[in-house]
Design a protein around this motif. Sequence first.
Motif, PDB file in Angstrom:
ATOM      1  N   GLU A   1       0.451  -1.516   0.316  1.00 26.42           N
ATOM      2  CA  GLU A   1      -0.391  -0.403  -0.118  1.00 26.42           C
ATOM      3  C   GLU A   1       0.743   1.502   0.111  1.00 26.42           C
ATOM      4  O   GLU A   1       0.513   2.262  -0.786  1.00 26.42           O
ATOM      5  N   VAL A   2       1.727   1.455   1.100  1.00 26.52           N
ATOM      6  CA  VAL A   2       2.591   3.244   0.719  1.00 26.52           C
ATOM      7  C   VAL A   2       4.145   2.423  -0.120  1.00 26.52           C
ATOM      8  O   VAL A   2       4.497   3.594  -0.685  1.00 26.52           O
ATOM      9  N   LEU A   3       4.494   1.826  -0.025  1.00 28.24           N
ATOM     10  CA  LEU A   3       5.868   2.241  -0.656  1.00 28.24           C
ATOM     11  C   LEU A   3       5.218   1.248  -2.040  1.00 28.24           C
ATOM     12  O   LEU A   3       6.132   1.852  -3.199  1.00 28.24           O
ATOM     13  N   LEU A   4       5.048   0.021  -2.522  1.00 30.07           N
ATOM     14  CA  LEU A   4       4.993  -0.409  -3.449  1.00 30.07           C
ATOM     15  C   LEU A   4       3.663   0.952  -4.615  1.00 30.07           C
ATOM     16  O   LEU A   4       3.601   0.182  -6.300  1.00 30.07           O
ATOM     17  N   GLN A   5       2.758   0.438  -3.230  1.00 29.49           N
ATOM     18  CA  GLN A   5       1.461   1.294  -4.120  1.00 29.49           C
ATOM     19  C   GLN A   5       0.824   0.624  -5.231  1.00 29.49           C
ATOM     20  O   GLN A   5      -0.117   1.214  -6.189  1.00 29.49           O
ATOM     21  N   LYS A   6       1.249  -0.083  -5.305  1.00 35.95           N
ATOM     22  CA  LYS A   6       0.497  -1.685  -6.364  1.00 35.95           C
ATOM     23  C   LYS A   6       0.331  -2.747  -5.403  1.00 35.95           C
ATOM     24  O   LYS A   6       1.092  -3.371  -4.932  1.00 35.95           O
ATOM     25  N   PRO A   7      -0.959  -3.839  -5.933  1.00 35.25           N
ATOM     26  CA  PRO A   7      -1.649  -4.702  -5.228  1.00 35.25           C
ATOM     27  C   PRO A   7      -0.448  -6.066  -5.617  1.00 35.25           C
ATOM     28  O   PRO A   7      -1.032  -7.062  -5.773  1.00 35.25           O
ATOM     29  N   SER A   8       0.995  -6.243  -5.248  1.00 33.17           N
ATOM     30  CA  SER A   8       2.055  -7.057  -5.887  1.00 33.17           C
ATOM     31  C   SER A   8       2.062  -7.748  -4.886  1.00 33.17           C
ATOM     32  O   SER A   8       1.983  -9.525  -5.177  1.00 33.17           O
ATOM     33  N   LEU A   9       2.451  -8.082  -3.363  1.00 29.99           N
ATOM     34  CA  LEU A   9       2.473  -9.151  -2.692  1.00 29.99           C
ATOM     35  C   LEU A   9       1.152  -9.994  -2.604  1.00 29.99           C
ATOM     36  O   LEU A   9       1.156 -11.056  -2.863  1.00 29.99           O
ATOM     37  N   PHE A  10      -0.295  -9.804  -2.603  1.00 28.40           N
ATOM     38  CA  PHE A  10      -1.100  -9.974  -2.355  1.00 28.40           C
ATOM     39  C   PHE A  10      -2.489  -9.688  -3.718  1.00 28.40           C
ATOM     40  O   PHE A  10      -3.160  -8.807  -3.893  1.00 28.40           O
ATOM     41  N   PRO A  11      -2.201  -9.953  -4.908  1.00 30.76           N
ATOM     42  CA  PRO A  11      -2.731  -9.580  -5.966  1.00 30.76           C
ATOM     43  C   PRO A  11      -3.993 -10.046  -6.512  1.00 30.76           C
ATOM     44  O   PRO A  11      -4.626  -9.204  -6.818  1.00 30.76           O
ATOM     45  N   ASN A  12      -4.296 -10.845  -5.687  1.00 33.85           N
ATOM     46  CA  ASN A  12      -5.791 -11.303  -5.664  1.00 33.85           C
ATOM     47  C   ASN A  12      -5.875 -12.770  -4.579  1.00 33.85           C
ATOM     48  O   ASN A  12      -5.453 -12.596  -3.998  1.00 33.85           O
ATOM     49  N   GLN A  13      -6.897 -12.885  -4.496  1.00 36.15           N
ATOM     50  CA  GLN A  13      -8.226 -13.622  -3.222  1.00 36.15           C
ATOM     51  C   GLN A  13      -6.828 -15.114  -3.985  1.00 36.15           C
ATOM     52  O   GLN A  13      -6.816 -15.154  -2.692  1.00 36.15           O
ATOM     53  N   GLU A  14      -7.231 -15.526  -4.422  1.00 37.68           N
ATOM     54  CA  GLU A  14      -6.221 -17.046  -5.127  1.00 37.68           C
ATOM     55  C   GLU A  14      -4.836 -16.937  -4.335  1.00 37.68           C
ATOM     56  O   GLU A  14      -4.437 -17.732  -3.215  1.00 37.68           O
ATOM     57  N   SER A  15      -4.153 -15.989  -4.275  1.00 37.96           N
ATOM     58  CA  SER A  15      -2.862 -15.686  -4.176  1.00 37.96           C
ATOM     59  C   SER A  15      -2.999 -15.173  -2.192  1.00 37.96           C
ATOM     60  O   SER A  15      -1.799 -15.807  -2.087  1.00 37.96           O
ATOM     61  N   ILE A  16      -3.781 -14.851  -1.717  1.00 40.79           N
ATOM     62  CA  ILE A  16      -4.370 -14.340  -0.552  1.00 40.79           C
ATOM     63  C   ILE A  16      -4.374 -15.852  -0.120  1.00 40.79           C
ATOM     64  O   ILE A  16      -3.926 -15.677   1.158  1.00 40.79           O
ATOM     65  N   ASP A  17      -5.243 -16.566  -0.728  1.00 43.48           N
ATOM     66  CA  ASP A  17      -6.141 -17.599   0.261  1.00 43.48           C
ATOM     67  C   ASP A  17      -4.741 -18.793   0.183  1.00 43.48           C
ATOM     68  O   ASP A  17      -4.281 -19.489   1.073  1.00 43.48           O
ATOM     69  N   LEU A  18      -3.512 -18.549  -0.967  1.00 44.21           N
ATOM     70  CA  LEU A  18      -3.004 -19.431  -0.883  1.00 44.21           C
ATOM     71  C   LEU A  18      -1.156 -18.835   0.667  1.00 44.21           C
ATOM     72  O   LEU A  18      -1.031 -19.731   0.613  1.00 44.21           O
ATOM     73  N   ASN A  19      -1.209 -18.285   0.136  1.00 46.12           N
ATOM     74  CA  ASN A  19      -0.302 -17.796   1.617  1.00 46.12           C
ATOM     75  C   ASN A  19      -0.882 -17.824   3.190  1.00 46.12           C
ATOM     76  O   ASN A  19      -0.371 -17.828   3.785  1.00 46.12           O
TER      77      ASN A  19
ATOM     78  N   GLY B   1       5.698 -23.184 -18.025  1.00 45.04           N
ATOM     79  CA  GLY B   1       6.250 -22.398 -18.853  1.00 45.04           C
ATOM     80  C   GLY B   1       7.303 -21.143 -17.694  1.00 45.04           C
ATOM     81  O   GLY B   1       8.601 -21.620 -17.345  1.00 45.04           O
ATOM     82  N   ASP B   2       6.794 -20.101 -19.042  1.00 42.17           N
ATOM     83  CA  ASP B   2       8.292 -19.169 -18.395  1.00 42.17           C
ATOM     84  C   ASP B   2       8.002 -18.515 -16.227  1.00 42.17           C
ATOM     85  O   ASP B   2       8.509 -17.931 -16.582  1.00 42.17           O
ATOM     86  N   ASN B   3       6.981 -18.714 -16.278  1.00 42.30           N
ATOM     87  CA  ASN B   3       6.307 -17.919 -15.083  1.00 42.30           C
ATOM     88  C   ASN B   3       6.363 -18.563 -14.199  1.00 42.30           C
ATOM     89  O   ASN B   3       6.266 -20.058 -14.101  1.00 42.30           O
ATOM     90  N   LYS B   4       7.590 -18.578 -13.243  1.00 41.68           N
ATOM     91  CA  LYS B   4       8.357 -19.609 -12.345  1.00 41.68           C
ATOM     92  C   LYS B   4       8.254 -19.500 -11.245  1.00 41.68           C
ATOM     93  O   LYS B   4       8.279 -20.425 -10.435  1.00 41.68           O
ATOM     94  N   TYR B   5       6.928 -18.490 -10.888  1.00 47.91           N
ATOM     95  CA  TYR B   5       6.008 -18.646  -8.888  1.00 47.91           C
ATOM     96  C   TYR B   5       4.549 -19.717  -9.304  1.00 47.91           C
ATOM     97  O   TYR B   5       3.985 -19.922  -9.844  1.00 47.91           O
ATOM     98  N   LEU B   6       4.616 -19.380  -7.705  1.00 50.46           N
ATOM     99  CA  LEU B   6       3.323 -20.547  -7.414  1.00 50.46           C
ATOM    100  C   LEU B   6       2.381 -19.649  -7.984  1.00 50.46           C
ATOM    101  O   LEU B   6       2.172 -18.517  -8.500  1.00 50.46           O
ATOM    102  N   LEU B   7       1.114 -20.099  -8.615  1.00 47.95           N
ATOM    103  CA  LEU B   7      -0.155 -19.902  -9.108  1.00 47.95           C
ATOM    104  C   LEU B   7       0.472 -19.669 -10.319  1.00 47.95           C
ATOM    105  O   LEU B   7      -0.784 -18.825 -11.428  1.00 47.95           O
ATOM    106  N   GLY B   8       1.580 -19.793 -10.648  1.00 48.52           N
ATOM    107  CA  GLY B   8       2.153 -19.759 -12.472  1.00 48.52           C
ATOM    108  C   GLY B   8       2.096 -17.991 -12.733  1.00 48.52           C
ATOM    109  O   GLY B   8       1.591 -17.465 -13.704  1.00 48.52           O
ATOM    110  N   ALA B   9       2.287 -17.064 -11.390  1.00 47.66           N
ATOM    111  CA  ALA B   9       2.377 -15.720 -12.010  1.00 47.66           C
ATOM    112  C   ALA B   9       3.648 -15.327 -12.698  1.00 47.66           C
ATOM    113  O   ALA B   9       4.303 -16.227 -12.099  1.00 47.66           O
ATOM    114  N   SER B  10       3.899 -14.259 -12.815  1.00 50.56           N
ATOM    115  CA  SER B  10       5.582 -13.930 -13.115  1.00 50.56           C
ATOM    116  C   SER B  10       5.925 -13.358 -12.528  1.00 50.56           C
ATOM    117  O   SER B  10       6.995 -12.956 -12.545  1.00 50.56           O
ATOM    118  N   GLU B  11       5.072 -12.619 -10.920  1.00 46.51           N
ATOM    119  CA  GLU B  11       5.850 -12.489 -10.369  1.00 46.51           C
ATOM    120  C   GLU B  11       5.300 -12.736  -8.692  1.00 46.51           C
ATOM    121  O   GLU B  11       4.025 -13.100  -8.604  1.00 46.51           O
TER     122      GLU B  11
END
Length: 242
Positions: A78-96, A193-203
């Motif tokens: 919220e303060v530094l990245l100013q975008k939902p990079s670490l919690f981009p969607n509900q699926e990612s939130i649930d997995l975390n 593929g090239d997206n090497k992170y959990l849930l097939g994310a690019s970041e």
Amino acid sequence: GVDGRVVVYVLRGSQYCAKVLAALDFHNVTHTVVFVSALPGKRGKQMPSRQTGALVPEATISGEVIQDSDVILRRVDEVLLQKPSLFPNQESIDLNERVSNGVLAGAVIYYNWVHWQTHEKTIRNVFDRALPAALCCLRGLIITAATKDARVRYRVKAAKQLAVSNDALDDEPAVRRVLDAELRYLSSTLSDGDNKYLLGASEPAAADFTAYAMIERLCGDVGDAKFPCALPGLLDDDNQFP
């Protein structure tokens, strides 16, 4: 870096501190690390909240005191990245949430505090190295007394997070099968593929940094913590978490 307004108070070897630091490093967020004592009373005086027995990590962002690793990462979004990079969607939130408080977290507790053979070479080893050599034959008794209550608490927590009975904790091969199944599940969420992170994310999201820290705590060295790892061969099988 993004800016220099972040201070993180950490305990060496803490997987929850490691996940916050890994996220900050990945995003090039300039930050200061302050190591605090493992003794609850002393630790509370070293951190900005001034709470006796305060948990780590604790952080300040522009003077705001923030507790809990996930709350810290949300404020980074919220303060530094100013975008939902670490919690981009509900699926990612649930997995975390699953990685932070489920089987993987329970396994870290189990193999460091509950299972005697790995407890001896991890937590007891660290306590032993911290004691003066002059104590000689009293070392074992002192360590047992110092860790007794914590081992009881952590046994209850490990059973809850692993979703097994208290008695089942005496069957290490069964616990290991639960852990292996969880690692296979996490591996299944990776993309081919090239997206090497959990849930097939690019970041990487918070779940990636959490999984990294938990697995490091089991089979790595968690950076500068110099903790002996509990399961050095955990990732040797091809069907495990890459």
